[in-house]
Design a protein around this motif. Structure first.
Motif, PDB file in Angstrom:
ATOM      1  N   VAL A  85      26.368   0.318 108.089  1.00  0.00           N
ATOM      2  CA  VAL A  85      26.788  -0.079 106.894  1.00  0.00           C
ATOM      3  C   VAL A  85      26.832   1.007 105.841  1.00  0.00           C
ATOM      4  CG1 VAL A  85      26.230  -1.451 104.680  1.00  0.00           C
ATOM      5  CG2 VAL A  85      25.996  -2.451 107.220  1.00  0.00           C
ATOM      6  N   GLU A  86      26.144   1.937 105.950  1.00  0.00           N
ATOM      7  CA  GLU A  86      25.977   3.077 104.970  1.00  0.00           C
ATOM      8  C   GLU A  86      26.954   4.358 105.400  1.00  0.00           C
ATOM      9  OE1 GLU A  86      22.191   5.026 105.570  1.00  0.00           O
ATOM     10  OE2 GLU A  86      22.433   6.692 103.915  1.00  0.00           O
ATOM     11  N   TYR A  87      27.588   3.964 106.569  1.00  0.00           N
ATOM     12  CA  TYR A  87      28.421   5.112 107.133  1.00  0.00           C
ATOM     13  C   TYR A  87      29.718   5.338 106.398  1.00  0.00           C
ATOM     14  CZ  TYR A  87      31.034   7.482 111.082  1.00  0.00           C
ATOM     15  OH  TYR A  87      31.782   8.489 111.481  1.00  0.00           O
ATOM     16  N   GLY A  88      30.329   4.441 105.834  1.00  0.00           N
ATOM     17  CA  GLY A  88      31.459   4.614 104.792  1.00  0.00           C
ATOM     18  C   GLY A  88      31.002   5.531 103.564  1.00  0.00           C
ATOM     19  N   LEU A  89      30.130   5.024 103.125  1.00  0.00           N
ATOM     20  CA  LEU A  89      29.506   5.804 101.579  1.00  0.00           C
ATOM     21  C   LEU A  89      28.980   7.240 102.092  1.00  0.00           C
ATOM     22  CD1 LEU A  89      27.227   2.825 100.812  1.00  0.00           C
ATOM     23  CD2 LEU A  89      29.309   3.214  99.759  1.00  0.00           C
ATOM     24  N   GLU A  90      28.547   7.413 103.278  1.00  0.00           N
ATOM     25  CA  GLU A  90      28.121   8.669 103.789  1.00  0.00           C
ATOM     26  C   GLU A  90      29.475   9.703 103.902  1.00  0.00           C
ATOM     27  OE1 GLU A  90      25.176   8.229 106.984  1.00  0.00           O
ATOM     28  OE2 GLU A  90      26.212  10.030 107.866  1.00  0.00           O
ATOM     29  N   LEU A  91      30.454   9.139 104.376  1.00  0.00           N
ATOM     30  CA  LEU A  91      31.521   9.782 104.753  1.00  0.00           C
ATOM     31  C   LEU A  91      32.334   9.956 103.408  1.00  0.00           C
ATOM     32  CD1 LEU A  91      33.083   7.953 107.857  1.00  0.00           C
ATOM     33  CD2 LEU A  91      32.229  10.306 107.698  1.00  0.00           C
ATOM     34  N   ARG A  92      32.160   9.233 102.359  1.00  0.00           N
ATOM     35  CA  ARG A  92      32.501   9.331 101.139  1.00  0.00           C
ATOM     36  C   ARG A  92      31.629  10.208 100.295  1.00  0.00           C
ATOM     37  NH1 ARG A  92      37.185   5.863  99.893  1.00  0.00           N
ATOM     38  NH2 ARG A  92      37.969   5.363 102.019  1.00  0.00           N
ATOM     39  N   ARG A  93      30.769  10.656 101.072  1.00  0.00           N
ATOM     40  CA  ARG A  93      29.754  11.581  99.978  1.00  0.00           C
ATOM     41  C   ARG A  93      29.175  10.915  98.883  1.00  0.00           C
ATOM     42  NH1 ARG A  93      33.693  15.268 101.994  1.00  0.00           N
ATOM     43  NH2 ARG A  93      32.969  16.375 103.636  1.00  0.00           N
ATOM     44  N   VAL A  94      28.685   9.761  98.845  1.00  0.00           N
ATOM     45  CA  VAL A  94      27.921   9.004  97.913  1.00  0.00           C
ATOM     46  C   VAL A  94      26.625   9.547  97.904  1.00  0.00           C
ATOM     47  CG1 VAL A  94      27.333   6.701  97.101  1.00  0.00           C
ATOM     48  CG2 VAL A  94      29.588   6.783  98.219  1.00  0.00           C
ATOM     49  N   PRO A  95      26.033   9.809  96.896  1.00  0.00           N
ATOM     50  CA  PRO A  95      24.690  10.412  96.775  1.00  0.00           C
ATOM     51  C   PRO A  95      23.815   9.316  97.487  1.00  0.00           C
ATOM     52  CG  PRO A  95      25.486  10.313  94.572  1.00  0.00           C
ATOM     53  CD  PRO A  95      26.659   9.808  95.431  1.00  0.00           C
ATOM     54  N   LYS A  96      22.747   9.974  98.093  1.00  0.00           N
ATOM     55  CA  LYS A  96      21.736   9.261  98.953  1.00  0.00           C
ATOM     56  C   LYS A  96      21.143   7.896  98.533  1.00  0.00           C
ATOM     57  CE  LYS A  96      18.753  10.113 102.773  1.00  0.00           C
ATOM     58  NZ  LYS A  96      18.384  11.054 103.708  1.00  0.00           N
ATOM     59  N   ALA A  97      20.489   8.361  97.282  1.00  0.00           N
ATOM     60  CA  ALA A  97      19.940   7.056  96.601  1.00  0.00           C
ATOM     61  C   ALA A  97      21.025   5.782  96.366  1.00  0.00           C
ATOM     62  CB  ALA A  97      19.142   7.703  95.125  1.00  0.00           C
ATOM     63  N   GLU A  98      22.165   6.152  95.590  1.00  0.00           N
ATOM     64  CA  GLU A  98      23.101   5.063  95.439  1.00  0.00           C
ATOM     65  C   GLU A  98      23.494   4.487  96.815  1.00  0.00           C
ATOM     66  OE1 GLU A  98      24.684   4.063  92.892  1.00  0.00           O
ATOM     67  OE2 GLU A  98      26.375   3.262  93.758  1.00  0.00           O
ATOM     68  N   ARG A  99      23.615   5.497  97.753  1.00  0.00           N
ATOM     69  CA  ARG A  99      24.013   4.837  99.031  1.00  0.00           C
ATOM     70  C   ARG A  99      23.005   3.795  99.388  1.00  0.00           C
ATOM     71  NH1 ARG A  99      24.824  10.161 101.989  1.00  0.00           N
ATOM     72  NH2 ARG A  99      23.015   9.503 103.097  1.00  0.00           N
ATOM     73  N   ARG A 100      21.648   3.991  99.521  1.00  0.00           N
ATOM     74  CA  ARG A 100      20.590   3.141 100.137  1.00  0.00           C
ATOM     75  C   ARG A 100      20.582   1.902  98.963  1.00  0.00           C
ATOM     76  NH1 ARG A 100      17.650   6.955 103.297  1.00  0.00           N
ATOM     77  NH2 ARG A 100      19.367   7.017 104.680  1.00  0.00           N
ATOM     78  N   ARG A 101      21.019   2.030  98.000  1.00  0.00           N
ATOM     79  CA  ARG A 101      20.876   0.851  97.145  1.00  0.00           C
ATOM     80  C   ARG A 101      21.999   0.046  97.368  1.00  0.00           C
ATOM     81  NH1 ARG A 101      23.399  -0.982  92.992  1.00  0.00           N
ATOM     82  NH2 ARG A 101      24.540   0.817  92.806  1.00  0.00           N
ATOM     83  N   ARG A 102      23.034   0.417  97.512  1.00  0.00           N
ATOM     84  CA  ARG A 102      24.347  -0.499  97.848  1.00  0.00           C
ATOM     85  C   ARG A 102      24.068  -1.048  99.427  1.00  0.00           C
ATOM     86  NH1 ARG A 102      30.092   1.233  96.328  1.00  0.00           N
ATOM     87  NH2 ARG A 102      29.547   3.378  95.619  1.00  0.00           N
ATOM     88  N   VAL A 103      23.719  -0.092 100.150  1.00  0.00           N
ATOM     89  CA  VAL A 103      23.434  -0.672 101.513  1.00  0.00           C
ATOM     90  C   VAL A 103      22.558  -1.863 101.579  1.00  0.00           C
ATOM     91  CG1 VAL A 103      22.303  -0.242 103.606  1.00  0.00           C
ATOM     92  CG2 VAL A 103      23.950   1.426 102.832  1.00  0.00           C
ATOM     93  N   ARG A 104      21.284  -1.920 100.554  1.00  0.00           N
ATOM     94  CA  ARG A 104      20.526  -2.874 100.663  1.00  0.00           C
ATOM     95  C   ARG A 104      21.113  -3.865  99.984  1.00  0.00           C
ATOM     96  NH1 ARG A 104      16.529  -1.138  97.222  1.00  0.00           N
ATOM     97  NH2 ARG A 104      16.414   0.736  98.524  1.00  0.00           N
ATOM     98  N   GLU A 105      21.800  -3.944  98.868  1.00  0.00           N
ATOM     99  CA  GLU A 105      22.496  -5.030  98.137  1.00  0.00           C
ATOM    100  C   GLU A 105      23.293  -5.900  99.103  1.00  0.00           C
ATOM    101  OE1 GLU A 105      24.071  -3.691  94.474  1.00  0.00           O
ATOM    102  OE2 GLU A 105      25.952  -4.715  95.031  1.00  0.00           O
ATOM    103  N   PHE A 106      24.154  -4.977  99.909  1.00  0.00           N
ATOM    104  CA  PHE A 106      25.332  -5.722 100.655  1.00  0.00           C
ATOM    105  C   PHE A 106      24.673  -6.535 101.989  1.00  0.00           C
ATOM    106  CE2 PHE A 106      28.417  -3.426  98.040  1.00  0.00           C
ATOM    107  CZ  PHE A 106      29.226  -4.299  97.944  1.00  0.00           C
ATOM    108  N   ILE A 107      23.584  -5.682 102.529  1.00  0.00           N
ATOM    109  CA  ILE A 107      22.919  -6.239 103.715  1.00  0.00           C
ATOM    110  C   ILE A 107      22.320  -7.502 103.325  1.00  0.00           C
ATOM    111  CG2 ILE A 107      20.826  -6.271 105.139  1.00  0.00           C
ATOM    112  CD1 ILE A 107      21.840  -3.303 105.662  1.00  0.00           C
ATOM    113  N   ASP A 108      21.816  -7.664 102.154  1.00  0.00           N
ATOM    114  CA  ASP A 108      21.125  -8.932 101.341  1.00  0.00           C
ATOM    115  C   ASP A 108      22.177  -9.970 101.177  1.00  0.00           C
ATOM    116  OD1 ASP A 108      19.053  -9.869 101.018  1.00  0.00           O
ATOM    117  OD2 ASP A 108      19.563  -9.963  98.530  1.00  0.00           O
ATOM    118  N   LEU A 109      23.273  -9.428 100.595  1.00  0.00           N
ATOM    119  CA  LEU A 109      24.429 -10.478 100.279  1.00  0.00           C
ATOM    120  C   LEU A 109      24.933 -11.203 101.603  1.00  0.00           C
ATOM    121  CD1 LEU A 109      25.395 -10.587  97.342  1.00  0.00           C
ATOM    122  CD2 LEU A 109      27.499  -8.932  98.108  1.00  0.00           C
ATOM    123  N   VAL A 110      24.885 -10.401 102.485  1.00  0.00           N
ATOM    124  CA  VAL A 110      25.579 -11.451 103.911  1.00  0.00           C
ATOM    125  C   VAL A 110      24.293 -11.820 104.817  1.00  0.00           C
ATOM    126  CG1 VAL A 110      27.666 -10.283 103.745  1.00  0.00           C
ATOM    127  CG2 VAL A 110      25.921  -9.112 105.134  1.00  0.00           C
TER     128      VAL A 110
END
Ligand SMILES: Nc1ncnc2c1ncn2[C@@H]1O[C@H](COP(=O)(O)OP(=O)(O)OP(=O)(O)O)[C@@H](O)[C@H]1O
Ligand SMILES: [Mg+2]
Lengths: 265, 276
Positions: free
Chosen positions: A106-131
């Protein structure tokens, strides 16, 4: 550079696509024949048509993974040349990396788009939770159920905001119940940002329940057969759309269209 | 109830793993013990010890060797040339595979020459080898690398090419550049092939090194073994091969941690997952 606000997010203009398959005896094959349509920003469009009519090819063209043999493909008015990193593409196969855990996928796209790590983790958690995938973060794709893999693939793309999302039969192999639940989830996710969506499906109910507009294709070589404005109010209740009279009307019209094309193959 | 099922399943899983490990080691030791006993019994009554020696004679020879500084010098020489040759060949094979695997035209241009190079009967070139590389460590390392390089190269190319196109496509669309595609998709995708090549070429590296010692050397286990063979000392020959095998095992043990990166792969089973 001040672009004037554009009426359309994407456009295909008289697009032809021919494939030359490998193998000596194989003959070139025309997949798309003069396909034209456009999508307004924020519009949810479904593409339906018989198997092999070129629906996936349309998405591949928009993602810039293949080029039109003739005609123009544009994204915000600019021709698509080379891989189009501005769209999100949920492919027909889930294409999760088998060596990454679910969360890392889930983090992969954010990583490829160079989203900072903390932000990445936060969004991953949020979206994983969402589904509803919480608790399966460390599972590898082969340790997930088919529906879970689909969800992971979908949020991987939705976790980074792209204003155009291409979805190729995202719920294809799933059972009826899971499908409806995921459709509901998808509409909620879509409503967060309202990206333009091009959604390929074989399921007419699904097409009606989700879309603003439905485009039917002829059998190969694929041409646009008809376009339908769905005109059902939003937010939609995917569990009960079937009860609406407008639904029946559309369903019958669509089914007549498709039946003719399937008979022709 | 559910808690108990989960615990029982976990316990059964752990038990199966322990049993499997125990079985593997019991099997390995059993095979070795059986072979040694059969050999000891056959040597004398069935076959003349001159031909096959005997475990006791070989053990004696090994004990003598282990006690002499001379032997350790030879062993170190062979270990060094095998390890260096393996590293050089593997590195070269992997590095050269990357630019060529996905450039079909370039690959097809060089492919026949690789095949030609690989069919050179290295042993027959012995004297020329000495001319080029002398009689020290260099020719052994070169020969070891030679036996490793091609296999690693071909397998890495194959490994890169079997990575599903879809994974590359989604990576590109999500914004991955060449480097990201290589690191995040091609490398992990090709890794099982590369590691399999490493495993099969490690013994090949040693054979290369020993061939080098045969061609011209006054050092190494290959040299010791050959000297023993020249004097028809069967025990020495067998002891030599045992030491060589030990070197291969030792080196392959050092590769073990590498295979931990393949943890993600599901285990393929012919029978159910409850089978050992
Ligand atoms: N890379 C390719 N090389 C050769 N032919 C191709 C290629 N991609 C697609 N085609 C051909 O183009 C036609 C359209 O394929 P496409 O995948 O777009 O169909 P589709 O409408 O998505 O079908 P389905 O609903 O079964 O997924 C098919 O006949 C297919 O064989
Ligand atoms: Mg398709």
């Amino acid at each position: 550079m001040a672009d004037p606000p554009l009426e359309e997010a994407i456009r295909l203009e008289a697009v032809y696509k021919a494939f030359v398959p490998r193998g000596r005896s194989a003959r070139p094959l025309l997949a798309l024949e003069g396909v034209s349509f456009a999508a307004r920003p924020g519009e949810f469009i479904s593409l339906v048509g018989p198997s092999g009519c070129g629906k996936s090819t349309v998405l591949n063209l928009l993602a810039g993974l293949t080029r039109p043999s003739a005609g123009r493909v544009t994204h915000h008015g600019r021709p698509v040349s080379g891989v189009n990193t501005e769209v999100g593409y949920i492919t027909q196969d889930d294409n999760l990396l088998p060596w990454r855990s679910m969360a890392r996928n889930v983090e992969y796209g954010l990583e490829l788009r160079r989203v900072p790590k903390a932000e990445r983790r936060r969004r991953v958690r949020e979206f994983i939770d969402l589904v509803g995938l919480t608790g399966f973060e460390d599972h590898y794709p082969h340790e997930l159920s088919g529906g879970m893999r689909k969800r992971a693939g979908i949020v991987r793309t939705l976790a980074y905001d792209s204003d155009v999302v291409l979805m190729d039969e995202p719920f294809g192999p799933l059972d009826a119940q899971t499908r409806v639940i995921l459709q509901d989830e998808l509409l909620k996710l879509w409503d967060l940002r309202r990206p333009t969506v091009l959604f390929v499906t074989h399921d007419l109910v699904e097409a009606i329940a989700l879309s603003d507009r439905i485009i039917t294709f002829t059998c190969r070589p694929g041409r646009v057969k008809r376009e339908y404005e769905v005109r059902l109010p939003r937010p939609r209740d995917v569990f009960h759309v079937h009860d609406l009279p407008r639904f029946r009307e559309l369903y019958d019209a669509l089914w007549d269209d498709i039946r003719m094309e399937i008979a022709a193959t | 109830m559910s808690g108990r099922v989960i615990e029982e399943q976990a316990a059964a899983h752990a038990r199966r793993r322990r049993t499997r490990r125990a079985l593997v080691w019991a099997g390995r030791i059993g095979v070795a013990t059986g072979a040694v006993i059969a050999w000891e019994l056959a040597s004398g009554p069935l076959v003349r010890p001159f031909f096959v020696s005997s475990p006791t004679a070989v053990a004696q020879r090994l004990a003598e060797w282990f006690g002499s500084a001379d032997f350790w010098f030879h062993a170190r020489f062979t270990l060094t040339s095998t390890a260096l040759g393996f590293l050089a060949g593997a590195l070269l094979g992997v590095l050269l595979a990357w630019p060529l695997a996905l450039r079909r035209v370039a690959y097809r241009i060089v492919e026949p020459y690789f095949l030609i190079a690989y069919s050179v009967p290295a042993v027959a070139l012995g004297p020329v080898f000495i001319l080029w590389f002398g009689i020290g460590l260099a020719p052994k390392v070169v020969l070891a690398a030679y036996f490793v390089f091609f296999v690693v190269f071909v397998n890495t190319v194959e490994g890169i090419r079997q990575v599903p196109q879809g994974l590359i496509d989604v990576t590109r669309v999500m914004g991955g550049d060449r480097w990201a595609t290589m690191r995040s998709v091609l490398l992990p995708g090709a890794l099982p092939y590369v590691l399999a090549a490493f495993r099969v070429t490690l013994p090949a590296a040693m054979i290369g090194a020993v061939v080098g010692e045969f061609i011209a050397s006054n050092r190494g286990i290959g040299y010791l073994t050959r000297a023993a063979a020249g004097r028809y000392q069967t025990a020495g020959v067998i002891a030599g091969t045992i030491v060589l095998a030990a070197i291969v095992l030792l080196l392959s043990l050092s590769l073990r941690p590498l295979s931990r990166v393949l943890r993600w792969r599901p285990e393929v089973r012919l029978r159910g997952e409850d089978a050992l």
